[in-house]
Write an enzyme that holds these catalytic residues in place. Sequence first.
Site, short mmCIF file in Angstrom:
data_model
loop_
_atom_site.label_atom_id
_atom_site.label_comp_id
_atom_site.label_asym_id
_atom_site.label_seq_id
_atom_site.Cartn_x
_atom_site.Cartn_y
_atom_site.Cartn_z
N GLU A 43 48.53 49.92 28.46
CA GLU A 43 47.72 49.48 29.54
C GLU A 43 46.94 50.07 30.51
O GLU A 43 45.81 50.05 30.90
CB GLU A 43 48.73 48.47 30.56
N LEU A 86 38.24 60.38 26.89
CA LEU A 86 38.46 59.06 27.06
C LEU A 86 37.89 58.63 28.58
O LEU A 86 37.74 57.19 28.69
CB LEU A 86 40.03 58.65 27.00
N TYR A 126 47.80 44.48 38.34
CA TYR A 126 47.56 44.10 36.96
C TYR A 126 48.54 44.82 36.19
O TYR A 126 49.37 44.16 35.55
CB TYR A 126 46.20 44.11 36.67
N ASP A 144 43.29 40.09 35.06
CA ASP A 144 42.10 41.00 34.90
C ASP A 144 40.82 40.24 34.69
O ASP A 144 40.97 38.96 34.66
CB ASP A 144 42.64 42.14 33.61
#
Length: 376
Positions: A43, A86, A126, A144
Amino acid sequence: MPAEFSPRARAAFQRRLLTWFRTHRRELPWRASRDPYRVWVAEIMLQQTRLAAVLPYYHRFLKQFPDVHSLAASREEQVLRLWSGLGYYSRARNLRRAANEVVAKHTGEFPRSFDAALALPGIGTYTAAAVLSIAYGLPHAVLDGNVARVIARLYAVRGDLREPRRWKQLARIADEILVARAAGDWNQALMELGETVCTPFAPRCEVCPVSRLCTAYARGLTSKIPAPRRKRAPVKIRIAAAILRDPTGRVLLVRDPGAHDDVLFSRMWQFPAVEVAQDAEADLRAHLANDLNLDFSKVVLTPLAAARHGVTFRNITLLPFLADVARLPKIPRSKILPLADLRRVPVSSATRKIAAAVSDFASRKPLARPKPPHGC
Ligand code: SF4
């Protein structure tokens, strides 16, 4: 699906979506188990990053840090190196800090209480809802961008979905339609629908399992919902960077203070760099002399191919300069290493692009002219 949707129709909607998910769900590595640590790492990586980009990072990360204890025992530099490329590096820093807290305060188990999860670094509502519902089956609805879009179309909610009042309305609907007994699957079903079918542009309503219950579809509003967000005007930035290289091919990396904001180099190792106000070479020379106390006034700075780099609203042009020097200086908060070893230290993708300009330059450099035969 209008607000006055009957309980029977809502039950049909929930059944259809869950059945669709359980038949069509993509096999993703974190779905193989309900290990909270794996769900949590996934996540965090998926925040603002595409699934295809995340997968190789996820596998490498889990190989190096298979559980929360190994992550808690790691050094920040190790984590950042695995995260290199990333982007959004505060996620990696927070993940490691949170792993420390999970080990220190929660005996190594991701907390089951929503408030305790929220108190961990880098965990917002979230992520807390996603981990608790998917790993523990606890009844927390996620919201989201994907889920908000699906709900907005189902209920024909118009306007900017991120506007606080509207976001609250969507959160209330998400809570109302949550299937509490299968919260993990339900949340993932909504996310999956948003990612694969109810996409931002050209949703595939013809294969959507809940199209019969969708208000936007019935009213021909799918292209109007959600309303396009007002984008921040793009800002153009030029960054000049110096690759100082010694005769053995080693280069100087620094933690360069104050040359630019944190966004571009993410407080990781980088080449000395400065935001250009006027003249790239002159500004870079001034930066080396004034901010890093390096006197390279007599060294030739060879301009290399510029590279484009985008970070949110910033359109960045990277202007690398190669400087071949007899000896690299030793300065505080710096590192000297062969250019080829750059992958072994945590650097941002902007730094990789600057380094790539050197290889590109080397490969294009004309070969030395062959010596004429004796006697000519
Ligand atoms: Fe989205 Fe179309 Fe399905 Fe409605 S019918 S939920 S707009 S994919």
